[in-house]
Motif scaffolding. Sequence first.
Motif, short mmCIF file in Angstrom:
data_model
loop_
_atom_site.label_atom_id
_atom_site.label_comp_id
_atom_site.label_asym_id
_atom_site.label_seq_id
_atom_site.Cartn_x
_atom_site.Cartn_y
_atom_site.Cartn_z
N TYR A 139 -1.50 -54.78 33.95
CA TYR A 139 -0.14 -54.90 34.48
C TYR A 139 0.29 -56.36 34.54
O TYR A 139 1.38 -56.71 34.09
CB TYR A 139 -0.06 -54.25 35.87
N ARG A 142 0.96 -57.93 31.06
CA ARG A 142 2.28 -57.56 30.53
C ARG A 142 3.39 -58.31 31.26
O ARG A 142 4.32 -58.81 30.65
CB ARG A 142 2.50 -56.05 30.66
N ARG A 143 3.28 -58.39 32.57
CA ARG A 143 4.33 -59.04 33.35
C ARG A 143 4.42 -60.52 33.04
O ARG A 143 5.52 -61.06 32.87
CB ARG A 143 4.05 -58.83 34.83
N ASN A 145 3.56 -62.05 30.33
CA ASN A 145 3.98 -62.31 28.97
C ASN A 145 5.43 -61.91 28.71
O ASN A 145 6.01 -62.35 27.73
CB ASN A 145 3.07 -61.58 27.98
N ARG A 146 6.01 -61.08 29.58
CA ARG A 146 7.38 -60.64 29.35
C ARG A 146 8.39 -61.44 30.16
O ARG A 146 9.55 -61.52 29.78
CB ARG A 146 7.52 -59.16 29.72
N THR A 147 8.00 -61.96 31.30
CA THR A 147 8.96 -62.64 32.18
C THR A 147 8.42 -63.98 32.60
O THR A 147 7.25 -64.27 32.45
CB THR A 147 9.23 -61.80 33.45
N ARG A 151 6.32 -67.76 29.30
CA ARG A 151 6.52 -67.32 27.92
C ARG A 151 6.59 -68.49 26.97
O ARG A 151 7.05 -69.53 27.24
CB ARG A 151 7.81 -66.51 27.81
#
Length: 151
Positions: A139, A142-143, A145-147, A151
């Motif tokens: 979790y 993913r978090r 790397n997305r927000t 990044r």
Amino acid sequence: MAALARVAGRALLGRAAPLLRAERSISGGGGGCWGPVRPGLPVSLSSPLAGLTRPIRIKEPPKRKQVDRWTEKRALFGVYDNVGILGGFQIHPKNLIVGPKWLQGWRGNELQRCIRKKQMVGDRMFVDDYHKLTKRIRYLYRRFNRTGKHR
């Protein structure tokens, strides 16, 4: 009758004194500054003598206080903290840190902490705890790397 009223209204408006207008000064920095031109008066901006055309409340910044940085209380702040904690410098501060071994003297975010825990003690964890830890890592991965600014 209506034409007579219009003519009378125009006559009244023509004789009325012009309203006070704010002038635009050229010497303002960064753009037009609406307000009357103020020659250097020795009065505050909130004074009625400042030359403002309408009563505008202008807050002035507070005056800076002179602070003595070398009073005894400030100069000796925190001087004897280590002596009381360490007991005469017999123990190093890193030996006073308590907690899990994989966290002692280490800094990082939650994802890094979970990965470190999995590497250090993952083989000795219960199955349910290990499963929850891997779910949390997925979790957070993913978090992160997305927000955010990572990044």
